[in-house]
Design an enzyme around this catalytic site. Structure first.
Site, PDB file in Angstrom:
ATOM      1  N   GLN A  66     -11.140  -1.140  -8.271  1.00 24.37           N
ATOM      2  CA  GLN A  66     -12.148  -1.020  -8.218  1.00 24.37           C
ATOM      3  C   GLN A  66     -13.271  -0.928  -8.394  1.00 24.37           C
ATOM      4  O   GLN A  66     -14.104   0.031  -9.027  1.00 24.37           O
ATOM      5  CB  GLN A  66     -12.044  -0.677  -6.300  1.00 24.37           C
ATOM      6  CG  GLN A  66     -10.783  -0.403  -5.630  1.00 24.37           C
ATOM      7  CD  GLN A  66     -10.524   0.818  -4.925  1.00 24.37           C
ATOM      8  OE1 GLN A  66     -10.405   2.038  -5.305  1.00 24.37           O
ATOM      9  NE2 GLN A  66     -10.232   0.408  -3.220  1.00 24.37           N
ATOM     10  N   ARG A  70      -5.168  -5.966 -11.016  1.00 21.27           N
ATOM     11  CA  ARG A  70      -6.426  -6.691 -10.444  1.00 21.27           C
ATOM     12  C   ARG A  70      -7.414  -6.460  -9.936  1.00 21.27           C
ATOM     13  O   ARG A  70      -7.321  -4.722  -9.751  1.00 21.27           O
ATOM     14  CB  ARG A  70      -5.696  -6.786  -8.990  1.00 21.27           C
ATOM     15  CG  ARG A  70      -6.311  -7.619  -7.559  1.00 21.27           C
ATOM     16  CD  ARG A  70      -5.422  -7.697  -6.629  1.00 21.27           C
ATOM     17  NE  ARG A  70      -4.570  -7.844  -6.244  1.00 21.27           N
ATOM     18  CZ  ARG A  70      -3.485  -7.521  -5.336  1.00 21.27           C
ATOM     19  NH1 ARG A  70      -3.563  -6.342  -4.037  1.00 21.27           N
ATOM     20  NH2 ARG A  70      -2.055  -8.155  -4.867  1.00 21.27           N
ATOM     21  N   ASP A  97      -1.628  -2.124  -3.864  1.00 17.29           N
ATOM     22  CA  ASP A  97      -3.095  -2.135  -3.369  1.00 17.29           C
ATOM     23  C   ASP A  97      -3.655  -0.228  -3.799  1.00 17.29           C
ATOM     24  O   ASP A  97      -3.112   0.273  -3.660  1.00 17.29           O
ATOM     25  CB  ASP A  97      -2.783  -2.301  -2.182  1.00 17.29           C
ATOM     26  CG  ASP A  97      -2.747  -4.279  -1.622  1.00 17.29           C
ATOM     27  OD1 ASP A  97      -2.688  -4.409  -2.686  1.00 17.29           O
ATOM     28  OD2 ASP A  97      -2.767  -4.625  -0.622  1.00 17.29           O
ATOM     29  N   LYS A 154       0.490  -1.219  -0.088  1.00 14.16           N
ATOM     30  CA  LYS A 154       0.261  -0.250   0.182  1.00 14.16           C
ATOM     31  C   LYS A 154       0.869   1.468   0.349  1.00 14.16           C
ATOM     32  O   LYS A 154       1.752   1.290   0.998  1.00 14.16           O
ATOM     33  CB  LYS A 154      -0.911   0.071   0.975  1.00 14.16           C
ATOM     34  CG  LYS A 154      -2.147  -0.830   1.397  1.00 14.16           C
ATOM     35  CD  LYS A 154      -3.081  -1.273   2.261  1.00 14.16           C
ATOM     36  CE  LYS A 154      -3.926  -1.792   2.474  1.00 14.16           C
ATOM     37  NZ  LYS A 154      -3.596  -3.316   1.844  1.00 14.16           N
ATOM     38  N   LYS A 204     -14.619  -5.848  -6.329  1.00 10.65           N
ATOM     39  CA  LYS A 204     -15.312  -5.041  -5.829  1.00 10.65           C
ATOM     40  C   LYS A 204     -15.035  -3.090  -4.849  1.00 10.65           C
ATOM     41  O   LYS A 204     -15.044  -3.015  -5.710  1.00 10.65           O
ATOM     42  CB  LYS A 204     -16.328  -5.644  -4.935  1.00 10.65           C
ATOM     43  CG  LYS A 204     -16.537  -7.283  -6.011  1.00 10.65           C
ATOM     44  CD  LYS A 204     -17.682  -7.919  -5.652  1.00 10.65           C
ATOM     45  CE  LYS A 204     -18.150  -8.848  -5.651  1.00 10.65           C
ATOM     46  NZ  LYS A 204     -19.705  -9.249  -4.818  1.00 10.65           N
ATOM     47  N   GLY A 205     -13.880  -3.650  -4.274  1.00 12.89           N
ATOM     48  CA  GLY A 205     -13.414  -2.411  -3.342  1.00 12.89           C
ATOM     49  C   GLY A 205     -13.801  -2.849  -1.915  1.00 12.89           C
ATOM     50  O   GLY A 205     -14.875  -3.607  -1.646  1.00 12.89           O
ATOM     51  N   ALA A 206     -12.868  -2.182  -1.103  1.00 12.73           N
ATOM     52  CA  ALA A 206     -13.225  -2.311   0.426  1.00 12.73           C
ATOM     53  C   ALA A 206     -13.454  -1.249   1.956  1.00 12.73           C
ATOM     54  O   ALA A 206     -13.690  -1.570   2.802  1.00 12.73           O
ATOM     55  CB  ALA A 206     -12.124  -3.237   0.980  1.00 12.73           C
ATOM     56  N   ARG A 235     -12.101  -7.102   5.880  1.00 15.97           N
ATOM     57  CA  ARG A 235     -12.361  -8.236   6.042  1.00 15.97           C
ATOM     58  C   ARG A 235     -13.778  -8.506   6.984  1.00 15.97           C
ATOM     59  O   ARG A 235     -15.479  -9.153   6.619  1.00 15.97           O
ATOM     60  CB  ARG A 235     -11.815  -9.559   7.034  1.00 15.97           C
ATOM     61  CG  ARG A 235     -10.349  -9.226   6.097  1.00 15.97           C
ATOM     62  CD  ARG A 235     -10.419  -9.923   4.473  1.00 15.97           C
ATOM     63  NE  ARG A 235     -10.635  -8.573   3.764  1.00 15.97           N
ATOM     64  CZ  ARG A 235     -10.109  -7.160   3.326  1.00 15.97           C
ATOM     65  NH1 ARG A 235      -9.157  -7.055   3.755  1.00 15.97           N
ATOM     66  NH2 ARG A 235     -10.562  -6.749   2.469  1.00 15.97           N
ATOM     67  N   HIS A 255     -14.309 -13.567  -4.047  1.00 14.04           N
ATOM     68  CA  HIS A 255     -14.405 -15.198  -3.818  1.00 14.04           C
ATOM     69  C   HIS A 255     -15.826 -15.202  -4.220  1.00 14.04           C
ATOM     70  O   HIS A 255     -16.665 -16.265  -4.238  1.00 14.04           O
ATOM     71  CB  HIS A 255     -14.246 -14.804  -2.478  1.00 14.04           C
ATOM     72  CG  HIS A 255     -13.481 -14.309  -1.795  1.00 14.04           C
ATOM     73  ND1 HIS A 255     -13.062 -12.842  -1.342  1.00 14.04           N
ATOM     74  CD2 HIS A 255     -12.309 -14.583  -1.273  1.00 14.04           C
ATOM     75  CE1 HIS A 255     -11.800 -12.691  -0.825  1.00 14.04           C
ATOM     76  NE2 HIS A 255     -11.217 -13.620  -0.970  1.00 14.04           N
TER      77      HIS A 255
END
Ligand code: FDA
Length: 310
Positions: free
Chosen positions: A165, A186, A136, A99, A189-191, A291, A229
């Site tokens: 994202q 990569r 990232d 990051k 979806k984005g977090a 997470r 996932h």
């Protein structure tokens, strides 16, 4: 999505942080998502994954580093991770993820330059070891700066990867710009918690944009890295790759350590390239909160931790 946003907002509270860190079940849940506190534990996990025909992206946890010495220390830890992977003979199966905020991006007006210099040194060591780095993506206020650093690095280190994202409205355009020869993108979806002005707020909208973006990447000339996932998106990725004429070696699936490990193996056994993102280190709190926010079962843990705090 509402619950997810509420957890991400609460995670910035110091009281919530203390409650989660002290909660009885925290150690077990950290163990699920994080490979260990120290580099040797992470290398051991990388070895186990490589033995199962999986690929790895090692992430030394850290973000929003508050001073230059801290940013230099993060840079040196990433370099140490690359050296350790090389010593273990694992660089043909592993890269590192980094990051830019851990390398100093948040340090005021000079932040992006400081982070770019640190990133350059990491990329140089990765190249010496025959591997690469994927940067990232963090919250939307950093997207332009991060993509411009990746663009600069790619002029010298051609395999450096970017993350896009799908929840961001701009991402389809970014995919079109980054789908050229040699690029590695990569798509996730984005977090982060993002406002409606820049990001889709409904899960179905994010998924639809993911498919639109992935189609562009699959039809492009770079290497798409399908970071999800989500079973539906995984199936669609396979179809899009086939209709773009890509072989299994010409794109990869990526998943997080501790999430759907059986699916990781199932895809790899079916001939797909599957890379597992393996975080390690002591700064696990923000990563863990993202997470927890992603899944209702994890949210229940979070609620228990906060409600039963001493
Ligand atoms: P979704 O959240 O809809 O989950 C689909 C299914 O996967 C769930 O139903 C569940 O079965 C399982 N699942 C997902 N998350 C889980 C969890 N935490 N615990 C248990 N089960 C879970 N984001 C970002 O903003 N910047 C970045 O740089 C990255 N980098 C990155 C790298 C890699 C390799 C991955 C896989 C993901 C990221 N992300 C990321 C995170 C990403 O944006 C996203 O938040 C998560 O991957 C969850 O989204 P899914 O696509 O898995 O779908």
């Amino acid at each position: 999505m509402l619950l997810r946003r509420a957890i991400l907002a609460a995670s910035h509270s110091e009281a919530v942080r203390r409650a989660v860190v002290a909660a009885p079940g925290t150690r077990a849940i950290v163990r699920r998502f994080v490979a260990g506190r120290e580099l040797p534990q992470a290398v051991r996990v990388a070895r186990e994954l490589a033995d199962r025909d999986l690929y790895v992206s090692l992430d030394h946890l850290g973000e929003d580093t508050a001073d230059r010495p801290g940013a230099a220390a993060m840079r040196d830890s990433c370099i140490a991770a690359l050296d350790a992977l090389a010593e273990a003979g694992l660089t043909d199966r592993s890269e590192v993820s980094v990051k830019l905020s851990s390398l100093g991006q948040a340090l005021g007006p000079d932040g992006t330059r400081i982070a770019a210099e640190n990133a350059w040194k990491i990329c140089a060591v990765a190249a010496q070891h025959g591997t690469t780095v994927t940067f990232d993506m963090e919250d939307h206020t950093t997207t332009d700066a991060t993509l411009s650093v990746v663009r600069e690095l790619r002029a010298e280190f051609t395999r450096v990867g970017a993350v896009l994202q799908a929840y961001l409205r701009r991402t389809l355009t970014d995919c079109q710009e980054l789908a050229g020869p040699g690029s590695r993108v990569r798509l996730c979806k984005g977090a982060y918690r993002e406002p409606a002005s820049v990001a889709y707020q409904e899960a179905a909208e994010v998924d639809r944009n993911y498919v639109r973006c992935l189609r562009v990447l699959m039809q492009g000339q770079g290497r798409p890295m399908v970071a999800t996932h989500d079973p539906r998106l995984i199936a669609i990725a396979g179809q899009l790759a086939a209709s773009a004429g890509r072989t299994a070696a010409e794109f990869e699936y990526q998943m997080l350590h501790g999430v759907r490990p059986d699916e990781q193996l199932r895809l790899a056994r079916g001939g797909a390239t599957v890379r597992v993102y393996v975080p390690f280190g002591t700064q696990w709190y923000p990563y863990l909160m993202r997470r927890l926010a992603e899944r209702p079962a994890n949210v229940a843990f979070f609620a228990r931790a906060v409600l039963t705090r001493r």
